[in-house]
Design an enzyme around this catalytic site. Structure first.
Site, PDB file in Angstrom:
ATOM      1  N   PRO A  86      34.872  36.875  48.085  1.00  0.00           N
ATOM      2  CA  PRO A  86      35.691  36.217  47.071  1.00  0.00           C
ATOM      3  C   PRO A  86      37.090  36.803  46.919  1.00  0.00           C
ATOM      4  O   PRO A  86      37.288  38.004  47.066  1.00  0.00           O
ATOM      5  CB  PRO A  86      34.886  36.405  45.779  1.00  0.00           C
ATOM      6  CG  PRO A  86      33.944  37.522  46.043  1.00  0.00           C
ATOM      7  CD  PRO A  86      33.680  37.507  47.516  1.00  0.00           C
ATOM      8  N   ASN A  87      37.997  35.910  46.644  1.00  0.00           N
ATOM      9  CA  ASN A  87      39.404  36.181  46.355  1.00  0.00           C
ATOM     10  C   ASN A  87      40.232  36.555  47.579  1.00  0.00           C
ATOM     11  O   ASN A  87      41.454  36.605  47.493  1.00  0.00           O
ATOM     12  CB  ASN A  87      39.568  37.246  45.260  1.00  0.00           C
ATOM     13  CG  ASN A  87      38.929  36.812  43.966  1.00  0.00           C
ATOM     14  OD1 ASN A  87      39.115  35.678  43.535  1.00  0.00           O
ATOM     15  ND2 ASN A  87      38.154  37.688  43.353  1.00  0.00           N
TER      16      ASN A  87
ATOM     17  N   ARG B 150      47.994  37.443  46.241  1.00  0.00           N
ATOM     18  CA  ARG B 150      47.254  38.201  45.225  1.00  0.00           C
ATOM     19  C   ARG B 150      47.589  39.681  45.340  1.00  0.00           C
ATOM     20  O   ARG B 150      47.261  40.321  46.340  1.00  0.00           O
ATOM     21  CB  ARG B 150      45.751  38.008  45.410  1.00  0.00           C
ATOM     22  CG  ARG B 150      44.924  38.822  44.439  1.00  0.00           C
ATOM     23  CD  ARG B 150      43.434  38.697  44.742  1.00  0.00           C
ATOM     24  NE  ARG B 150      42.691  39.592  43.871  1.00  0.00           N
ATOM     25  CZ  ARG B 150      41.690  40.344  44.273  1.00  0.00           C
ATOM     26  NH1 ARG B 150      41.280  40.304  45.516  1.00  0.00           N
ATOM     27  NH2 ARG B 150      41.069  41.133  43.426  1.00  0.00           N
TER      28      ARG B 150
ATOM     29  N   TYR C 201      47.200  44.759  48.161  1.00  0.00           N
ATOM     30  CA  TYR C 201      46.543  44.228  49.352  1.00  0.00           C
ATOM     31  C   TYR C 201      47.490  43.907  50.506  1.00  0.00           C
ATOM     32  O   TYR C 201      47.034  43.513  51.579  1.00  0.00           O
ATOM     33  CB  TYR C 201      45.744  42.967  48.990  1.00  0.00           C
ATOM     34  CG  TYR C 201      44.636  43.252  48.012  1.00  0.00           C
ATOM     35  CD1 TYR C 201      43.468  43.878  48.424  1.00  0.00           C
ATOM     36  CD2 TYR C 201      44.766  42.922  46.659  1.00  0.00           C
ATOM     37  CE1 TYR C 201      42.450  44.154  47.527  1.00  0.00           C
ATOM     38  CE2 TYR C 201      43.751  43.191  45.765  1.00  0.00           C
ATOM     39  CZ  TYR C 201      42.603  43.813  46.205  1.00  0.00           C
ATOM     40  OH  TYR C 201      41.595  44.090  45.307  1.00  0.00           O
TER      41      TYR C 201
ATOM     42  N   ASN D   2      33.893  42.020  54.943  1.00  0.00           N
ATOM     43  CA  ASN D   2      34.587  42.475  53.743  1.00  0.00           C
ATOM     44  C   ASN D   2      33.941  41.731  52.580  1.00  0.00           C
ATOM     45  O   ASN D   2      34.276  40.584  52.305  1.00  0.00           O
ATOM     46  CB  ASN D   2      36.081  42.193  53.800  1.00  0.00           C
ATOM     47  CG  ASN D   2      36.812  42.802  52.617  1.00  0.00           C
ATOM     48  OD1 ASN D   2      36.220  43.048  51.571  1.00  0.00           O
ATOM     49  ND2 ASN D   2      38.104  43.030  52.772  1.00  0.00           N
TER      50      ASN D   2
ATOM     51  N   ALA E 191      34.459  41.667  46.015  1.00  0.00           N
ATOM     52  CA  ALA E 191      33.810  42.046  44.755  1.00  0.00           C
ATOM     53  C   ALA E 191      32.291  42.119  44.870  1.00  0.00           C
ATOM     54  O   ALA E 191      31.652  42.882  44.141  1.00  0.00           O
ATOM     55  CB  ALA E 191      34.199  41.068  43.648  1.00  0.00           C
TER      56      ALA E 191
ATOM     57  N   HIS F  43      29.984  45.603  45.136  1.00  0.00           N
ATOM     58  CA  HIS F  43      29.561  46.516  44.083  1.00  0.00           C
ATOM     59  C   HIS F  43      28.272  46.115  43.372  1.00  0.00           C
ATOM     60  O   HIS F  43      27.703  46.931  42.645  1.00  0.00           O
ATOM     61  CB  HIS F  43      30.692  46.661  43.065  1.00  0.00           C
ATOM     62  CG  HIS F  43      32.017  46.839  43.728  1.00  0.00           C
ATOM     63  ND1 HIS F  43      32.321  47.964  44.477  1.00  0.00           N
ATOM     64  CD2 HIS F  43      33.095  46.018  43.828  1.00  0.00           C
ATOM     65  CE1 HIS F  43      33.540  47.827  44.980  1.00  0.00           C
ATOM     66  NE2 HIS F  43      34.024  46.660  44.605  1.00  0.00           N
TER      67      HIS F  43
ATOM     68  N   ASP G 299      20.720  42.680  51.058  1.00  0.00           N
ATOM     69  CA  ASP G 299      19.501  42.397  51.801  1.00  0.00           C
ATOM     70  C   ASP G 299      19.788  41.560  53.045  1.00  0.00           C
ATOM     71  O   ASP G 299      19.184  41.779  54.102  1.00  0.00           O
ATOM     72  CB  ASP G 299      18.474  41.715  50.905  1.00  0.00           C
ATOM     73  CG  ASP G 299      17.913  42.654  49.842  1.00  0.00           C
ATOM     74  OD1 ASP G 299      18.116  43.884  49.932  1.00  0.00           O
ATOM     75  OD2 ASP G 299      17.267  42.141  48.905  1.00  0.00           O
TER      76      ASP G 299
ATOM     77  N   GLU H 170      31.249  47.297  57.502  1.00  0.00           N
ATOM     78  CA  GLU H 170      31.827  46.958  56.200  1.00  0.00           C
ATOM     79  C   GLU H 170      33.286  47.404  56.217  1.00  0.00           C
ATOM     80  O   GLU H 170      33.581  48.546  56.581  1.00  0.00           O
ATOM     81  CB  GLU H 170      31.068  47.691  55.094  1.00  0.00           C
ATOM     82  CG  GLU H 170      31.629  47.466  53.704  1.00  0.00           C
ATOM     83  CD  GLU H 170      30.912  48.293  52.642  1.00  0.00           C
ATOM     84  OE1 GLU H 170      31.421  48.312  51.507  1.00  0.00           O
ATOM     85  OE2 GLU H 170      29.880  48.940  52.936  1.00  0.00           O
TER      86      GLU H 170
ATOM     87  N   HIS I 221      37.238  47.329  54.124  1.00  0.00           N
ATOM     88  CA  HIS I 221      38.028  47.097  52.917  1.00  0.00           C
ATOM     89  C   HIS I 221      39.486  47.359  53.250  1.00  0.00           C
ATOM     90  O   HIS I 221      39.803  48.321  53.957  1.00  0.00           O
ATOM     91  CB  HIS I 221      37.570  48.009  51.774  1.00  0.00           C
ATOM     92  CG  HIS I 221      36.150  47.763  51.387  1.00  0.00           C
ATOM     93  ND1 HIS I 221      35.784  46.698  50.588  1.00  0.00           N
ATOM     94  CD2 HIS I 221      35.016  48.410  51.716  1.00  0.00           C
ATOM     95  CE1 HIS I 221      34.470  46.710  50.445  1.00  0.00           C
ATOM     96  NE2 HIS I 221      33.973  47.735  51.121  1.00  0.00           N
ATOM     97  N   ILE I 222      40.339  46.514  52.739  1.00  0.00           N
ATOM     98  CA  ILE I 222      41.774  46.656  52.964  1.00  0.00           C
ATOM     99  C   ILE I 222      42.288  47.900  52.253  1.00  0.00           C
ATOM    100  O   ILE I 222      43.084  48.660  52.802  1.00  0.00           O
ATOM    101  CB  ILE I 222      42.508  45.383  52.479  1.00  0.00           C
ATOM    102  CG1 ILE I 222      42.085  44.195  53.359  1.00  0.00           C
ATOM    103  CG2 ILE I 222      44.021  45.587  52.484  1.00  0.00           C
ATOM    104  CD1 ILE I 222      42.494  42.843  52.818  1.00  0.00           C
TER     105      ILE I 222
ATOM    106  N   ARG J 166      40.427  53.802  43.727  1.00  0.00           N
ATOM    107  CA  ARG J 166      40.709  52.777  42.728  1.00  0.00           C
ATOM    108  C   ARG J 166      39.813  52.954  41.502  1.00  0.00           C
ATOM    109  O   ARG J 166      39.283  54.024  41.271  1.00  0.00           O
ATOM    110  CB  ARG J 166      40.553  51.398  43.378  1.00  0.00           C
ATOM    111  CG  ARG J 166      41.551  51.243  44.552  1.00  0.00           C
ATOM    112  CD  ARG J 166      41.543  49.896  45.162  1.00  0.00           C
ATOM    113  NE  ARG J 166      41.959  48.894  44.177  1.00  0.00           N
ATOM    114  CZ  ARG J 166      41.734  47.603  44.322  1.00  0.00           C
ATOM    115  NH1 ARG J 166      41.111  47.151  45.394  1.00  0.00           N
ATOM    116  NH2 ARG J 166      42.128  46.744  43.402  1.00  0.00           N
TER     117      ARG J 166
ATOM    118  N   ARG K  67      34.624  50.422  41.449  1.00  0.00           N
ATOM    119  CA  ARG K  67      34.749  50.101  42.871  1.00  0.00           C
ATOM    120  C   ARG K  67      34.207  51.208  43.778  1.00  0.00           C
ATOM    121  O   ARG K  67      34.136  51.042  44.984  1.00  0.00           O
ATOM    122  CB  ARG K  67      36.213  49.838  43.233  1.00  0.00           C
ATOM    123  CG  ARG K  67      36.797  48.635  42.536  1.00  0.00           C
ATOM    124  CD  ARG K  67      38.201  48.351  43.046  1.00  0.00           C
ATOM    125  NE  ARG K  67      38.923  47.451  42.195  1.00  0.00           N
ATOM    126  CZ  ARG K  67      38.855  46.114  42.247  1.00  0.00           C
ATOM    127  NH1 ARG K  67      38.067  45.538  43.131  1.00  0.00           N
ATOM    128  NH2 ARG K  67      39.570  45.372  41.431  1.00  0.00           N
TER     129      ARG K  67
END
Length: 145
Positions: A10-11, A18, A23, A73, A76, A79, A86, A100, A102-103, A109, A113
């Site tokens: 998401p996002n 954004r 980011y 990625n 949100a 977390h 799963d 996994e 993350h930018i 942060r 997070r």
């Protein structure tokens, strides 16, 4: 021919507009171009983004069924989504690499997070290098296969 699924939660469809101070100014189209340029011969990058948890889970099932490595990625969902965790575990338990990414560096942060429910089932985690997090992950998953 190897297809690598690059899945974004998401996002992330709002990258570029954004919080560019957090980011960066690149958007998903820029990321796609970057990764396609980095992909070795015979490697296809299939970059997707959704705000829908169920769709992201379905894409992980698709990876298992088709034998595709995954760069994820979870955004949100990182977390708190045990359902996503799963599904991610199915990928790594099938012997497929799942990295996994993350930018940003989540540990630098907000406190909420700092915890990832995905990391424990991922093959590896790369965070904090902007779009280079994805580039490093692409190298890792294509070497693993």
């Amino acid at each position: 021919m190897t297809t690598v699924l690059v899945l974004n939660g998401p996002n992330l469809g709002r990258l570029g507009s954004r919080e560019p101070d957090v980011y960066g100014s690149g958007n998903l189209k820029d990321l796609r171009v970057l990764l396609e340029g980095d992909a070795a011969d015979g490697v296809t990058v299939d970059l997707r983004q959704t705000n829908d948890e169920a769709e992201l889970i379905s894409w992980l099932y698709e990876a298992v069924d088709s034998g595709c490595p995954v760069i994820l990625n979870p955004a949100a969902f990182t977390h708190y989504s045990y359902a996503l965790r799963d599904a991610a575990a199915l990928v790594s338990k099938a012997g497929l690499p799942l990295v996994e990414v993350h930018i940003t560096n989540p540990h630098a942060r907000e406190t909420f997070r700092h915890t990832s429910v995905i990391s424990g089932v991922a093959t590896g985690v790369i965070a904090g290098f902007g779009f280079d997090s994805y580039r490093l992950a692409l190298t890792a998953v294509t070497r693993a296969g």
